[in-house]
Design an enzyme around this catalytic site. Structure first.
Site, PDB file in Angstrom:
ATOM      1  N   HIS A  77       0.832  -1.205   0.000  1.00 50.15           N
ATOM      2  CA  HIS A  77       0.000   0.000   0.000  1.00 50.15           C
ATOM      3  C   HIS A  77       0.870   1.260   0.000  1.00 50.15           C
ATOM      4  CE1 HIS A  77      -3.431   2.582   1.410  1.00 50.15           C
ATOM      5  NE2 HIS A  77      -2.422   3.245   1.971  1.00 50.15           N
ATOM      6  N   GLU A  78       1.841   1.283   0.933  1.00 44.67           N
ATOM      7  CA  GLU A  78       2.691   2.470   1.036  1.00 44.67           C
ATOM      8  C   GLU A  78       3.588   2.636  -0.188  1.00 44.67           C
ATOM      9  OE1 GLU A  78       2.005   4.516   3.188  1.00 44.67           O
ATOM     10  OE2 GLU A  78       0.790   3.261   4.529  1.00 44.67           O
ATOM     11  N   HIS A 125       1.969   5.010  -2.604  1.00 45.71           N
ATOM     12  CA  HIS A 125       2.191   6.418  -2.274  1.00 45.71           C
ATOM     13  C   HIS A 125       3.622   6.833  -2.609  1.00 45.71           C
ATOM     14  CE1 HIS A 125      -1.658   6.600  -0.392  1.00 45.71           C
ATOM     15  NE2 HIS A 125      -1.340   5.896   0.674  1.00 45.71           N
TER      16      HIS A 125
END
Length: 430
Positions: free
Chosen positions: A22-23, A26
């Protein structure tokens, strides 16, 4: 016991990978748009291990739940001032100034052109949406492996036929062939269906997958033709399904009315295609979205399950603790490997779908809160241009930090209640 512990560890590692994945969304998009990212961490609390690569410090924290990437300039400065230079006396205003001060901690000379808030709103939306989208991608990959490489149980070949209308045992057995006096024959037996037959068509429609066929059977009415392959030849049988009460096909607890034939397929696994995976993803997203919308109303139920010993249903909310425990039970269960792998992968896919939807909630501190702020900023600037007014500047997301703290506390409180339910009254796989 060894397999149980191994399952818990593997599922915990799977969740850690889910967070890092997920990170990564980003991080990669922020770097692509020239935003400096000083930290990439998995977990919270004290840093256990970290290593600096380039300008980013990568590491693991003490509490292996969640994670974050820190981007410079996440919050804009107050007009004419630097981050957090002033602080007002009101508690909420103080929280706002604290948020600015926290943002300033990552400020370095030369970052003036590398701040998050200076990027165009659409770029900020891409950066913040990339994390949840990565979870959706991982869910698709996990379900793709489960459904396309392993498959789903059941084929178009008949494995067992009930001679009469009695409850069939799981998997079928010879005992089920004993019919009580006066019991009516099952539709399959009355039609002449035999073990080893391969279903080709029902009511003129050709079926190649058991999942499609069993759903279609539920809605069949009246007497219809059933074409099977037997000994290399096609035979047309006539079958009259009986409408009765059956378990729901969508996996939810409860029953539904549907047509019943009275046979079971062979237990082999049948691999599915991309279309089936897409349908399953849609079902996961729909069911998870409905479950998230119902969470506030389930607080009394969860309280009773955590402290009063009330029974937990299969649709009960589960925390990271509970889902890791389920992962251990799955791998430690005394059953064939294929169904355990399918369940394990599907459970991890469900975690990713949940992360995808939760992080898109249009509230701070979730990613959706930043997306909402950037979208509103874009609309506000366009309206200002249409009216011939000056650019209103970036949306001051720091003013929403009190909302973020309230939402965060509510989320933490709810999560703690679910954890307590998982500790004192765990949901069991078997």
């Amino acid at each position: 016991m060894v397999m149980y512990v191994l399952g818990v560890v593997l599922f915990a590692l799977g969740i850690a990978f889910t967070v890092a994945w997920h990170e990564l969304g980003h991080y990669a998009t922020a770097r692509r748009f020239g935003i400096r990212v000083p930290e990439f961490m998995v977990g919270w609390g004290r840093t256990l291990f970290s290593r600096r690569v380039g300008e980013t410090e990568f590491g693991f924290k003490l509490i292996p739940i969640g994670g974050y990437v820190r981007m410079v300039g996440m919050l804009p400065p107050k007009p004419g001032e630097r981050y957090g230079r002033t602080r007002k006396s009101g508690p909420f205003q103080g929280l706002i100034e604290s948020a600015r001060a926290e943002s300033e901690l990552q400020w370095q000379s030369g970052d003036e052109t590398r701040q998050f808030y200076t990027r165009a709103p659409w770029r900020r939306i891409v950066v913040m949406a990339a994390g949840p989208v990565m979870n959706l991608i991982l869910a698709v990959l996990l379900l793709g492996i489960s459904l396309m490489a392993i498959g789903t149980p059941g084929t178009m070949t008949v494995g067992w036929v009930s001679k009469c209308m009695v409850a069939a045992p799981v998997g079928g057995s010879a005992a089920a062939s004993d019919c009580p006096p006066g019991a009516p024959p099952s539709p399959a037996a009355a039609a002449g269906l035999l073990p080893g037959d391969t279903i080709l068509r029902l009511d003129g429609v050709r079926y190649q997958r058991w999942e499609d066929f069993r759903r279609a059977v539920r809605t069949v009415g009246g007497t219809v033709p059933l074409v099977v392959s037997r000994g290399g030849q096609e035979l047309t049988l006539t079958i009259t399904p009986v409408v009765t009460t059956l378990p729901r096909l969508d996996g939810e607890p409860g029953t539904e009315q549907g047509a019943f034939l009275g046979y079971a397929p062979t237990a082999d696994y049948q691999r599915q295609d991309l279309g089936f995976v897409a349908g399953e993803i849609n079902r996961y997203v729909t069911r998870t979205g409905a479950a998230l919308a119902a969470l506030p109303g389930r607080v009394p139920e969860l309280f009773g399950q955590a402290f009063l010993g009330r029974e937990r249903g299969l649709d009960s909310p589960v925390s990271v603790v509970g889902v890791s425990r389920l992962g251990g039970e799955i791998l430690g269960h005394d059953s064939p490997l294929k169904p355990r792998l399918v369940f394990f992968l599907s459970l991890l896919a469900g975690v990713n779908v949940s992360m995808f939807l939760i992080n898109l909630l249009p509230l701070p501190p979730f990613d959706g809160g930043h997306i909402m702020a950037a979208a509103w900023e874009s609309v506000r600037r366009r309206l200002a241009r249409l009216r011939g007014r000056a650019d209103p500047g970036p949306v001051d997301l720091a003013k929403l930090m009190p909302v973020a703290y309230v939402v965060g506390l509510l989320f933490i409180g709810y999560s703690a209640l679910v954890v307590l339910a998982d500790v004192f009254n765990p949901l069991r796989f078997s």
